[in-house]
Design a protein around this motif. Sequence first.
Motif, PDB file in Angstrom:
ATOM      1  N   LYS A 187     -24.498 -56.312 -95.417  1.00  7.25           N
ATOM      2  CA  LYS A 187     -23.181 -56.097 -96.046  1.00  7.25           C
ATOM      3  C   LYS A 187     -23.313 -55.912 -97.563  1.00  7.25           C
ATOM      4  N   ASN A 188     -24.471 -55.466 -98.009  1.00  7.77           N
ATOM      5  CA  ASN A 188     -24.755 -55.271 -99.428  1.00  7.77           C
ATOM      6  C   ASN A 188     -24.340 -53.855 -99.826  1.00  7.77           C
ATOM      7  N   ALA A 189     -23.406 -53.724-100.756  1.00  5.58           N
ATOM      8  CA  ALA A 189     -22.892 -52.423-101.180  1.00  5.58           C
ATOM      9  C   ALA A 189     -23.930 -51.603-101.944  1.00  5.58           C
ATOM     10  N   ALA A 190     -25.010 -52.227-102.391  1.00  5.02           N
ATOM     11  CA  ALA A 190     -26.055 -51.487-103.099  1.00  5.02           C
ATOM     12  C   ALA A 190     -26.687 -50.428-102.199  1.00  5.02           C
ATOM     13  N   TYR A 191     -26.622 -50.641-100.901  1.00  2.00           N
ATOM     14  CA  TYR A 191     -27.171 -49.661 -99.967  1.00  2.00           C
ATOM     15  C   TYR A 191     -26.413 -48.340-100.025  1.00  2.00           C
ATOM     16  N   LEU A 192     -25.147 -48.380-100.448  1.00  2.00           N
ATOM     17  CA  LEU A 192     -24.362 -47.151-100.579  1.00  2.00           C
ATOM     18  C   LEU A 192     -24.994 -46.227-101.617  1.00  2.00           C
ATOM     19  N   GLN A 193     -25.376 -46.782-102.763  1.00  2.00           N
ATOM     20  CA  GLN A 193     -26.032 -45.973-103.796  1.00  2.00           C
ATOM     21  C   GLN A 193     -27.367 -45.430-103.296  1.00  2.00           C
ATOM     22  N   THR A 194     -28.099 -46.272-102.602  1.00  3.01           N
ATOM     23  CA  THR A 194     -29.380 -45.830-102.053  1.00  3.01           C
ATOM     24  C   THR A 194     -29.172 -44.692-101.064  1.00  3.01           C
ATOM     25  N   THR A 195     -28.164 -44.825-100.233  1.00  2.00           N
ATOM     26  CA  THR A 195     -27.875 -43.788 -99.240  1.00  2.00           C
ATOM     27  C   THR A 195     -27.498 -42.478 -99.907  1.00  2.00           C
ATOM     28  N   GLU A 196     -26.704 -42.546-100.962  1.00  2.00           N
ATOM     29  CA  GLU A 196     -26.322 -41.322-101.675  1.00  2.00           C
ATOM     30  C   GLU A 196     -27.533 -40.653-102.324  1.00  2.00           C
ATOM     31  N   GLN A 197     -28.451 -41.447-102.882  1.00  2.00           N
ATOM     32  CA  GLN A 197     -29.683 -40.895-103.463  1.00  2.00           C
ATOM     33  C   GLN A 197     -30.562 -40.278-102.375  1.00  2.00           C
ATOM     34  N   LEU A 198     -30.667 -40.965-101.261  1.00  2.00           N
ATOM     35  CA  LEU A 198     -31.463 -40.443-100.151  1.00  2.00           C
ATOM     36  C   LEU A 198     -30.863 -39.151 -99.595  1.00  2.00           C
ATOM     37  N   GLN A 199     -29.541 -39.070 -99.594  1.00  2.00           N
ATOM     38  CA  GLN A 199     -28.888 -37.845 -99.129  1.00  2.00           C
ATOM     39  C   GLN A 199     -29.230 -36.678-100.053  1.00  2.00           C
ATOM     40  N   LYS A 200     -29.233 -36.920-101.347  1.00  2.00           N
ATOM     41  CA  LYS A 200     -29.597 -35.861-102.294  1.00  2.00           C
ATOM     42  C   LYS A 200     -31.040 -35.410-102.070  1.00  2.00           C
ATOM     43  N   GLU A 201     -31.948 -36.362-101.887  1.00  2.00           N
ATOM     44  CA  GLU A 201     -33.349 -36.014-101.620  1.00  2.00           C
ATOM     45  C   GLU A 201     -33.476 -35.233-100.314  1.00  2.00           C
ATOM     46  N   PHE A 202     -32.735 -35.644 -99.300  1.00  3.06           N
ATOM     47  CA  PHE A 202     -32.751 -34.944 -98.021  1.00  3.06           C
ATOM     48  C   PHE A 202     -32.325 -33.485 -98.205  1.00  3.06           C
ATOM     49  N   LEU A 203     -31.230 -33.269 -98.926  1.00  3.83           N
ATOM     50  CA  LEU A 203     -30.743 -31.905 -99.137  1.00  3.83           C
ATOM     51  C   LEU A 203     -31.745 -31.078 -99.951  1.00  3.83           C
ATOM     52  N   ASP A 204     -32.374 -31.700-100.947  1.00  5.41           N
ATOM     53  CA  ASP A 204     -33.396 -30.999-101.736  1.00  5.41           C
ATOM     54  C   ASP A 204     -34.586 -30.596-100.866  1.00  5.41           C
ATOM     55  N   HIS A 205     -35.023 -31.509-100.009  1.00 10.36           N
ATOM     56  CA  HIS A 205     -36.151 -31.198 -99.134  1.00 10.36           C
ATOM     57  C   HIS A 205     -35.795 -30.125 -98.108  1.00 10.36           C
ATOM     58  N   CYS A 206     -34.554 -30.119 -97.637  1.00 10.14           N
ATOM     59  CA  CYS A 206     -34.115 -29.052 -96.730  1.00 10.14           C
ATOM     60  C   CYS A 206     -34.166 -27.695 -97.420  1.00 10.14           C
ATOM     61  N   GLU A 207     -33.734 -27.661 -98.679  1.00  6.25           N
ATOM     62  CA  GLU A 207     -33.797 -26.404 -99.438  1.00  6.25           C
ATOM     63  C   GLU A 207     -35.237 -25.944 -99.633  1.00  6.25           C
ATOM     64  N   GLU A 208     -36.111 -26.891 -99.916  1.00  7.01           N
ATOM     65  CA  GLU A 208     -37.529 -26.559-100.086  1.00  7.01           C
ATOM     66  C   GLU A 208     -38.104 -26.008 -98.781  1.00  7.01           C
ATOM     67  N   LEU A 209     -37.766 -26.628 -97.661  1.00  9.09           N
ATOM     68  CA  LEU A 209     -38.225 -26.145 -96.359  1.00  9.09           C
ATOM     69  C   LEU A 209     -37.669 -24.755 -96.083  1.00  9.09           C
ATOM     70  N   ASN A 210     -36.403 -24.533 -96.417  1.00 13.64           N
ATOM     71  CA  ASN A 210     -35.806 -23.204 -96.241  1.00 13.64           C
ATOM     72  C   ASN A 210     -36.533 -22.152 -97.069  1.00 13.64           C
ATOM     73  N   SER A 211     -36.942 -22.500 -98.280  1.00  8.81           N
ATOM     74  CA  SER A 211     -37.635 -21.521 -99.117  1.00  8.81           C
ATOM     75  C   SER A 211     -39.016 -21.175 -98.544  1.00  8.81           C
ATOM     76  N   VAL A 212     -39.675 -22.154 -97.929  1.00 14.58           N
ATOM     77  CA  VAL A 212     -40.968 -21.880 -97.294  1.00 14.58           C
ATOM     78  C   VAL A 212     -40.776 -21.013 -96.053  1.00 14.58           C
ATOM     79  N   LEU A 213     -39.642 -21.177 -95.388  1.00 18.43           N
ATOM     80  CA  LEU A 213     -39.345 -20.415 -94.172  1.00 18.43           C
ATOM     81  C   LEU A 213     -38.570 -19.132 -94.459  1.00 18.43           C
ATOM     82  N   ALA A 214     -38.706 -18.594 -95.650  1.00 16.85           N
ATOM     83  CA  ALA A 214     -37.933 -17.422 -96.063  1.00 16.85           C
ATOM     84  C   ALA A 214     -38.147 -16.222 -95.145  1.00 16.85           C
ATOM     85  N   ASP A 215     -39.291 -16.146 -94.491  1.00 16.19           N
ATOM     86  CA  ASP A 215     -39.592 -14.986 -93.644  1.00 16.19           C
ATOM     87  C   ASP A 215     -39.123 -15.148 -92.200  1.00 16.19           C
TER      88      ASP A 215
END
Length: 171
Positions: A63-91
Motif C-alpha cells: 500500500k506504498n504510494a511510492a510504487y506509483l512513481q516507480t510504475t510511471e517511470q517503468l512505463q516510460k522506459e517500456f515505451l522507449d524500449h518499444c520504440e527502439e525495437l520498432n526502429s530495429v524492425l523498420a524493414d
Amino acid sequence: LLGSAVGVVVILTLAIVCVVSTLQDQRLEQTRAHAIDVMRLSSVVENDIASLENSFRGHLLTKNAAYLQTTEQLQKEFLDHCEELNSVLADSSQQRKRVSKVRENVVNWLQNESLSIFRRNPDRAGLTGSALGAPELVDARQILQDIQRDEEILLNQRVQLREARPVGGLV
C-alpha cells in the motif's frame, strides 16, 4: 605469354570468388546481428513488462504510494524500449504491428487495471483486482516470444541456405 594469361585469369577468378564469398558472409553476419538485436530488445521489453507488474504487485502488497512513481517511470522506459525495437524492425511491417500490439496491451492494462486502482484509492487497493496475471500481459509476452522465434527461424533459414550453396554462389 599464354601461360601468363592463364595465370592472370586464374588469379582473377579466385579473387572474384573470394569477394563474392566475403560479401555473402557479411550479409549473413548483418542478418545475425539484426536477429540478436531484435531478440535482445524484445527480451528487454519483456523484462519491462515484468517490472511493471512487479511494481504494481508491490503497491498492492505494501500500500506504498511510492510504487506509483516507480510504475510511471517503468512505463516510460517500456515505451522507449518499444520504440527502439520498432526502429530495429523498420524493414518488417508485420513485426512492427506485433510490437504495437504489445504496447497497446500493456498500456491498456496500465490504464484499465493497475493505475486506475492506484488513483481510485491508493491506500485501500487490494489483491482482489484482475490485474494480476492479466490476459493482456500474457498476450504481450506471447507476442514478444513470437517475434523472437520468427527472428531465430529467419536466421536459421539464412544459415542453412548459406551452407547449402557452394563457395561463390549468391544468397
